[in-house]
Design a protein around this motif. Structure first.
Motif, PDB file in Angstrom:
ATOM      1  N   ALA A  63       0.810  -1.274   0.076  1.00  0.00           N
ATOM      2  CA  ALA A  63      -0.003   0.124   0.097  1.00  0.00           C
ATOM      3  C   ALA A  63       0.865   1.089   0.069  1.00  0.00           C
ATOM      4  O   ALA A  63       0.532   2.397  -0.650  1.00  0.00           O
ATOM      5  N   GLU A  64       2.045   1.112   0.593  1.00  0.00           N
ATOM      6  CA  GLU A  64       2.656   2.393   0.846  1.00  0.00           C
ATOM      7  C   GLU A  64       4.164   2.544   0.353  1.00  0.00           C
ATOM      8  O   GLU A  64       4.626   3.692  -0.010  1.00  0.00           O
ATOM      9  N   ARG A  65       5.022   1.096  -0.147  1.00  0.00           N
ATOM     10  CA  ARG A  65       6.227   1.398  -0.604  1.00  0.00           C
ATOM     11  C   ARG A  65       6.347   0.567  -1.619  1.00  0.00           C
ATOM     12  O   ARG A  65       7.297   0.946  -2.643  1.00  0.00           O
ATOM     13  N   ILE A  66       5.820  -0.287  -2.284  1.00  0.00           N
ATOM     14  CA  ILE A  66       6.163  -1.137  -3.130  1.00  0.00           C
ATOM     15  C   ILE A  66       5.204  -1.082  -4.431  1.00  0.00           C
ATOM     16  O   ILE A  66       3.768  -0.978  -3.969  1.00  0.00           O
ATOM     17  N   HIS A  67       5.593  -0.400  -5.545  1.00  0.00           N
ATOM     18  CA  HIS A  67       4.723  -0.279  -6.615  1.00  0.00           C
ATOM     19  C   HIS A  67       4.143  -1.628  -7.495  1.00  0.00           C
ATOM     20  O   HIS A  67       3.157  -1.882  -8.045  1.00  0.00           O
ATOM     21  N   ALA A  68       5.340  -2.517  -7.651  1.00  0.00           N
ATOM     22  CA  ALA A  68       4.975  -3.684  -8.373  1.00  0.00           C
ATOM     23  C   ALA A  68       5.486  -4.808  -7.845  1.00  0.00           C
ATOM     24  O   ALA A  68       6.683  -4.525  -7.442  1.00  0.00           O
ATOM     25  N   LEU A  69       5.059  -6.093  -7.628  1.00  0.00           N
ATOM     26  CA  LEU A  69       5.522  -7.237  -7.146  1.00  0.00           C
ATOM     27  C   LEU A  69       4.982  -8.483  -7.966  1.00  0.00           C
ATOM     28  O   LEU A  69       3.914  -8.535  -8.295  1.00  0.00           O
ATOM     29  N   ALA A  70       6.356  -9.253  -8.613  1.00  0.00           N
ATOM     30  CA  ALA A  70       5.847 -10.317  -9.225  1.00  0.00           C
ATOM     31  C   ALA A  70       6.338 -11.429  -8.353  1.00  0.00           C
ATOM     32  O   ALA A  70       7.264 -11.702  -7.266  1.00  0.00           O
ATOM     33  N   ILE A  71       5.295 -12.483  -8.352  1.00  0.00           N
ATOM     34  CA  ILE A  71       5.628 -13.464  -7.308  1.00  0.00           C
ATOM     35  C   ILE A  71       5.616 -14.913  -8.106  1.00  0.00           C
ATOM     36  O   ILE A  71       4.817 -15.121  -8.900  1.00  0.00           O
TER      37      ILE A  71
END
Length: 97
Positions: free
Chosen positions: A79-87
């Motif tokens: 919500a605050e720091r990560i714009h994109a996360l691939a898992i």
């Protein structure tokens, strides 16, 4: 476990996933440099990540359920720091991708 990135956001990702999912393998890869100047690049150098994780918590879980477990552990960072996360999430014994 491998930690491929050592900034404060990457360290927080590593700590939270370790605590929540007790992974047998974890890679936190900072891909922010590949997105420099793109939407979501906040200039910190820690906005875009790839997580490769293997955990017994994923046994019997669907791909979506696995992603939800990861997202839940990282909710405030997303919500605050990560714009994109691939898992990439797998259970022990499953082939890597």
């Amino acid at each position: 476990m491998i930690d491929a990135s050592t900034g404060p956001v990457a360290a927080a990702i590593t700590a939270r996933l370790t605590e929540a999912l007790a992974p047998s393998h974890l890679e936190v890869i900072n891909e922010s440099a590949q997105h420099r100047g793109h939407m979501g690049d906040d200039g910190t150098g820690e906005s875009h990540f790839r997580v490769v994780i293997e955990s017994a918590a994923f046994v019997g879980a669907t791909r979506v359920a696995r992603q939800r477990l990861v997202n839940r552990a990282l909710a405030d960072l997303l919500a605050e720091r990560i714009h994109a996360l691939a898992i990439q999430a797998r259970a022990p014994g499953e082939p890597g991708r």
